[in-house]
Design an enzyme around this catalytic site. Structure first.
Site, PDB file in Angstrom:
ATOM      1  N   HIS A  22       0.873  -1.187   0.000  1.00 14.45           N
ATOM      2  CA  HIS A  22       0.000   0.000   0.000  1.00 14.45           C
ATOM      3  C   HIS A  22       0.898   1.221   0.000  1.00 14.45           C
ATOM      4  O   HIS A  22       1.680   1.404   0.944  1.00 14.45           O
ATOM      5  CB  HIS A  22      -0.890   0.008   1.239  1.00 14.45           C
ATOM      6  N   HIS A 204      -8.173  -8.275  -0.601  1.00 17.11           N
ATOM      7  CA  HIS A 204      -7.736  -8.777   0.696  1.00 17.11           C
ATOM      8  C   HIS A 204      -8.816  -9.738   1.199  1.00 17.11           C
ATOM      9  O   HIS A 204     -10.001  -9.393   1.200  1.00 17.11           O
ATOM     10  CB  HIS A 204      -7.610  -7.635   1.700  1.00 17.11           C
ATOM     11  N   GLU A 207      -7.319 -12.390   6.014  1.00 20.13           N
ATOM     12  CA  GLU A 207      -6.273 -11.804   6.873  1.00 20.13           C
ATOM     13  C   GLU A 207      -6.770 -11.965   8.313  1.00 20.13           C
ATOM     14  O   GLU A 207      -6.238 -12.753   9.080  1.00 20.13           O
ATOM     15  CB  GLU A 207      -6.051 -10.332   6.506  1.00 20.13           C
ATOM     16  N   ASP A 285       3.337  -5.111   2.570  1.00 21.36           N
ATOM     17  CA  ASP A 285       2.067  -4.519   3.016  1.00 21.36           C
ATOM     18  C   ASP A 285       2.199  -3.007   3.304  1.00 21.36           C
ATOM     19  O   ASP A 285       1.922  -2.197   2.422  1.00 21.36           O
ATOM     20  CB  ASP A 285       1.527  -5.275   4.240  1.00 21.36           C
ATOM     21  N   ASP A 286       2.580  -2.668   4.532  1.00 27.31           N
ATOM     22  CA  ASP A 286       2.719  -1.253   4.936  1.00 27.31           C
ATOM     23  C   ASP A 286       4.060  -1.104   5.662  1.00 27.31           C
ATOM     24  O   ASP A 286       4.103  -0.988   6.894  1.00 27.31           O
ATOM     25  CB  ASP A 286       1.555  -0.872   5.865  1.00 27.31           C
TER      26      ASP A 286
END
Ligand code: HPA
Ligand code: ZN
Length: 346
Positions: A22, A204, A207, A285-286
């Site tokens: 992201h 997504h 998760e 991811d982040d």
């Protein structure tokens, strides 16, 4: 196999693709403060350190609250450019050869920032990284699942001029934000329209949400990859289906530990998923929020789980094969990986 210095060096030097990233999650606290100052945006944290100290997450939602606050400093095209440029420099350092990057336009358009500002700023940095470092890239627009489907439909309309048009990298759509209580079926109509438009599709799922959400993402949204998907391990039939249909999982190990999907890395199921024949990939991811970029994810995973160098080559190869580039580009990147492997073996 323990993480020897030699294995660590090879993991870091290996050519690879990142498929779950992201861009708003690459905003480092220092850049958040610099942009806040530049744009005169007030932040609810007195210092970089105070912001960093707030990164003690208990679950996905506790992270998302801070992540959206951080993204509030992004206002101008230059802000989106600066953020993306910083990530692409990290990507080059990690020997990423191709990146497929998520962005969350609703986080910005809801604050009065135009789609053009967001996309043009990101695209400018991506074009530059391709020219400078040869890193290819694609963009994937994510719908925020905590908002109504009508908002997503409206966002899709606004983004239409940017999809697959000359020079643009925007090729697909995804689904992110708060998973629990927002199942894929909530977005069946908008994804149907995306399919009719010929867009690439991911979401997504699994998760924090149950395996049923992964089934739904496959059946109703017709996803080509599942982002995270780690809870597939709870469902034998689903594991068999993901393996049979060669649906890649974009797994994000440091994210999963930081958001308490697993208590610690030693409990991560990535290796089990790989052994079950799933097309597993490793992603960050982040990274500004979860303690590391792509190579940090490789190192932490191999340090905690009993995997071999062959497993790393399999996952790097998976990352190229599950990407949304054309077959010629895939062959070129897989060829680069094979050359690297041959050179290591000498
Ligand atoms: N899950 C859901 N939404 C997100 C994530 C994530 O890991 N990162 C940024 N938005
Ligand atoms: Zn994600």
């Amino acid at each position: 196999m323990p993480l020897t210095p030699e294995l660590a060096r090879t993991l870091c030097a290996m050519p690879k693709a990142e498929l779950h990233l992201h861009i708003e999650g690459t905003l480092e606290p220092e850049l958040i403060f610099r942009l806040a100052e530049r744009n005169r945006v007030a932040l609810p944290y007195p210092s970089v350190q105070a912001l960093r100290d707030a990164y003690a997450f208990t679950d996905l939602q506790s992270f998302l609250d801070i992540y959206y606050a951080g993204a509030s400093v992004l206002l101008t095209e230059d802000d989106f450019y600066d953020m993306t440029r910083a990530y692409m420099q990290r990507a080059a350092a990690d020997n990423i050869r191709h990146a497929e990057i998520f962005f969350d336009p609703q986080t910005h358009t809801s604050r009065g920032v135009s789609m053009a500002t967001v996309v043009n700023g990101i695209e400018r940095a991506l074009a530059e990284a391709q020219a400078r470092d040869g890193i290819t890239s694609r963009l994937i627009l994510c719908f925020l699942r905590h908002l109504p489907e009508d908002d997503a439909l409206q966002t899709l309309e606004t983004a239409l001029p940017y999809f697959n048009s000359h020079g643009h990298r925007l090729v697909g759509v995804g689904l992110d934000s708060s998973e629990q209580g927002h199942p894929p079926n909530k977005f069946a109509r908008v994804f149907e329209r995306c399919r009719a438009l010929g867009l690439r599709i991911v979401a997504h799922a699994g998760e924090e949400g149950p395996p049923e959400y992964i089934h739904e993402a496959l059946d109703m949204l017709r996803v080509e990859r599942v982002d995270h998907g780690v809870r597939a391990i709870e469902d034998e039939a689903l594991l068999a289906r993901l393996a049979r249909e060669k649906i890649a999982l974009t797994v994000c190990p440091l994210s999963n530990v930081r958001l308490k999907v697993f208590d610690h890395m030693g409990q991560h199921t990535l290796h089990q998923l790989l052994k079950r024949g799933l097309a597993v990939t490793i992603n960050s991811d982040d990274p500004a929020y979860f303690g590391g970029y792509l190579n940090d994810n490789f190192l932490a995973t191999f340090d905690a789980l009993d995997m071999t160098l062959d497993d790393a080559y399999t996952m790097a190869r998976n990352s190229f094969e599950a990407s949304f580039i054309d077959d010629a580009e895939k062959r070129r990147l897989v060829g680069e990986l094979e050359q690297f492997r041959a050179a290591q073996a000498q």
